[in-house]
Design an enzyme around this catalytic site. Structure first.
Site, short mmCIF file in Angstrom:
data_model
loop_
_atom_site.label_atom_id
_atom_site.label_comp_id
_atom_site.label_asym_id
_atom_site.label_seq_id
_atom_site.Cartn_x
_atom_site.Cartn_y
_atom_site.Cartn_z
N HIS A 319 1.32 -0.88 -0.01
CA HIS A 319 0.08 0.51 -0.41
C HIS A 319 1.20 1.16 0.00
O HIS A 319 1.52 1.45 0.47
CB HIS A 319 -0.65 0.13 1.08
CG HIS A 319 -2.17 0.68 1.29
ND1 HIS A 319 -1.76 2.40 1.38
CD2 HIS A 319 -2.90 0.81 1.49
CE1 HIS A 319 -3.05 3.17 0.75
NE2 HIS A 319 -3.99 1.86 1.13
N ARG A 339 -5.86 10.24 0.22
CA ARG A 339 -5.88 10.93 -1.45
C ARG A 339 -7.53 11.18 -2.13
O ARG A 339 -7.40 12.05 -3.12
CB ARG A 339 -4.98 9.96 -2.20
CG ARG A 339 -3.74 9.97 -2.06
CD ARG A 339 -2.48 8.50 -2.24
NE ARG A 339 -2.70 8.20 -1.63
CZ ARG A 339 -3.09 7.02 -2.87
NH1 ARG A 339 -2.66 6.34 -3.55
NH2 ARG A 339 -2.84 5.60 -1.68
O1 MEZ Z 1 -8.65 -1.90 -0.21
C1 MEZ Z 1 -8.56 -1.97 0.76
O2 MEZ Z 1 -6.91 -2.21 0.69
C2 MEZ Z 1 -8.14 -0.23 1.00
C3 MEZ Z 1 -10.11 0.04 1.42
C4 MEZ Z 1 -7.04 0.00 1.51
C5 MEZ Z 1 -7.70 1.78 2.08
O3 MEZ Z 1 -6.82 2.49 1.56
O4 MEZ Z 1 -8.38 2.14 2.90
#
Ligand code: MEZ
Length: 534
Positions: A319, A339
């Protein structure tokens, strides 16, 4: 109280450039630019971090080295060490895992009128579902359609997903939102009751439904209440450590281990669903993780040793915005919704270096490039990060937006003296999701008959990169799907006979034949954070 004072001088540069940066529409990268970026900077492309499997259904394939070690390890038990003749539990559908997929499966199995049972090594709800923040995708607005959702998801996954699984994901999505809404999920709504929807990285329509920035917690709370209210048995602090097969090689239950006493128990079942979630706690390539404590790839091990094939187990999601500072929440998720609401990614010189809503793999790789090749990151005690200019959200949308839309973020950083309404925060990619997993068909069945998989442990739905909000969707769509089909199969299946763990011995023989000597046992069950430097 910890403050961001040490970064104040640098943060001032971000504040000065905000009036110019906020209205800026950075251009999106071309396909060629993305490919080149990924090949050079995305962790999935670092060849030295992967190992070839020498045994099992994916022999010859590559997976992260830590995962290979667990897949090619010994069982915690031997084939003849457990008495399978008098099971401690007898059920129709055994569900391994107490997250969103497991709970959804249990509710559907209950609706189908069969007996089901959840076993979980922690407690129901201790799962990545609980940790998901930004939302769940569904094409249910007039300007959108499942077909458009399909194109976004399939393209975002580099056209590698199984088309029939993506089709199921997107076509079932609107119905799943209604299902959750009816069960009691408090989605964000306009005063007239219309669901509020926003963009995520790689979405061409606003289709992210959310409960502020604790969408997963809200969904898990609702599912957990439903499971408990229906009286579906939940055996917590009890891990599945091996799948049991019957004399014809079909799944027929699992050997369980009480996490506290280590007592072994036998659960016999007509069908078994693996819904154990992801692997962030394996910390591939040394990355921190946004995952919950139990995310140790257990389901992949259980399935693999029993003969189920993996698909795309070599592709992980980092992420883009894990917390880079402060140390206490290092690696914790900063939702993509930050974002979506307008915050941009900014380097040490106050430059917006990319479009904030590129797909996740591209965004993560771009941040890594900024911090490495370009040397434009901000150094911290733990490493390096870039700015996520959170005050930009209120600059663009007005005061109060942060408290209203992302209160959990406000609270998380507020605990450390950082007011995200006034100060930008430091972020760097964190290990978030396993894009691949056990190969399933549209019924949720793995390569082993009567063995199903759902949720993050399943592979093929997202190809080689998942879009935001398609994971909460996946756990609901494919959790329910597995529950429906595993229940239907259980109805036409007799109580299994000739229970066996012979596949453990067969796997050990394969390890020997491949010359693999190891003292590792798996599944791992819990991460090992013990300090050994004293
Ligand atoms: O789907 C995801 O991983 C999610 C919703 C994460 C996020 O950034 O909130």
């Amino acid at each position: 109280m910890y403050r961001i004072d040490r970064f104040n001088e640098l943060a001032k540069i971000v504040a000065e450039k905000r009036p110019v940066n906020a209205p800026m529409e950075p251009r999106r990268m071309t396909a060629d630019e993305k490919d080149a970026l990924l090949a050079q900077f995305h962790p999935d492309y670092k060849q030295g971090e992967f190992s070839e499997l020498k045994v099992g259904p994916n022999k010859g394939g590559k997976v992260p080295t830590q995962l290979a070690e667990l897949l090619q390890a010994h069982s915690r038990i031997s084939a003849d060490s457990v008495d399978l003749s008098a099971p401690d539990y007898d059920t129709d559908v055994l569900i391994i895992g107490g997250g969103g997929a497991g709970a959804s499966a249990a509710i559907e199995a209950d609706d189908a009128g069969v007996r089901s049972m959840i076993v979980t090594k922690l407690r129901i709800g201790d799962a990545n579902t609980m940790m998901a923040e930004g939302g769940i995708q569904a094409a249910d607005k007039p300007n959108d359609s499942p077909a458009i959702h399909y194109v976004d998801a399939f393209g975002g996954g580099h056209f590698a997903a199984k088309p029939e699984l993506v089709a199921k994901l997107v076509t079932k999505a609107p119905e799943c939102i209604l299902w959750l809404n009816k069960l009691g999920v408090e989605f964000d709504k306009e005063p007239d009751g219309t669901m509020v929807t926003t963009h995520g990285g790689g979405t061409s329509r606003k289709r992210m439904h959310a409960a502020k920035d604790y969408s997963g917690a809200e969904i898990m709370r609702t599912l957990r209440d439903e499971v408990i209210n229906r009286g579906i048995p939940v055996i917590d602090f009890t891990a599945a450590i091996e799948i049991i097969l019957d004399k014809t090689g079909k799944a027929a239950g699992a050997v369980l281990m009480n996490m506290e006493t280590k007592e072994l128990l036998v659960a016999r079942a007509k069908t078994v669903i693996i819904a154990t979630g992801g692997a962030g706690r394996l910390h591939y390539q040394g990355f921190p993780t946004s995952n919950h404590y139990g995310a140790t790839a257990d389901g992949l091990i259980l399935g693999y040793r029993a003969g189920a094939k993996l698909l795309y187990a070599d592709t992980l999601q980092y992420h883009p915005t894990g917390t880079a500072y402060p140390e206490q929440i290092f690696g914790a998720l900063v939702t993509e919704k930050v974002r979506s609401l307008g915050a941009k990614l900014v380097n040490i010189d106050g430059e917006v270096f990319m479009h904030p809503l590129e797909t996740r793999d591209v965004t993560a790789a771009s941040i890594i490039r900024e911090c490495t090749e370009r040397g434009k990151g901000i150094k911290t005690d733990q490493g390096v990060g870039v700015w996520l200019d959170t005050p930009m959200i209120e600059y663009k949308n007005g005061e109060g937006t942060i408290e209203k839309r992302i209160p959990a973020m406000l609270r998380m950083f507020g605990k450390y003296g950082i007011d995200i309404r006034k100060e930008p925060i430091l972020v760097y990619p964190t290990l978030h999701y396993q894009n691949g997993g056990l190969d399933i068909d549209t019924y949720g069945v793995t390569g082993v008959e009567n063995l199903y998989a759902a949720g993050e442990v399943a592979g093929g739905i997202h190809g080689r990169n998942r879009l935001m909000g398609n994971s909460l969707l996946d756990v609901i769509v494919f959790g329910r799907n597995a529950g429906i089909y595993a229940a239907a199969k259980a109805k036409e299946t007799a109580v299994p006979e000739g229970l066996t763990l012979e596949h453990i011995a067969a796997f050990d023989n394969e390890l020997d034949a491949a010359g693999i000597t190891t003292d590792i046992v798996s599944p791992k069950l819990l991460p090992d954070y013990a300090r050994r430097d004293k």
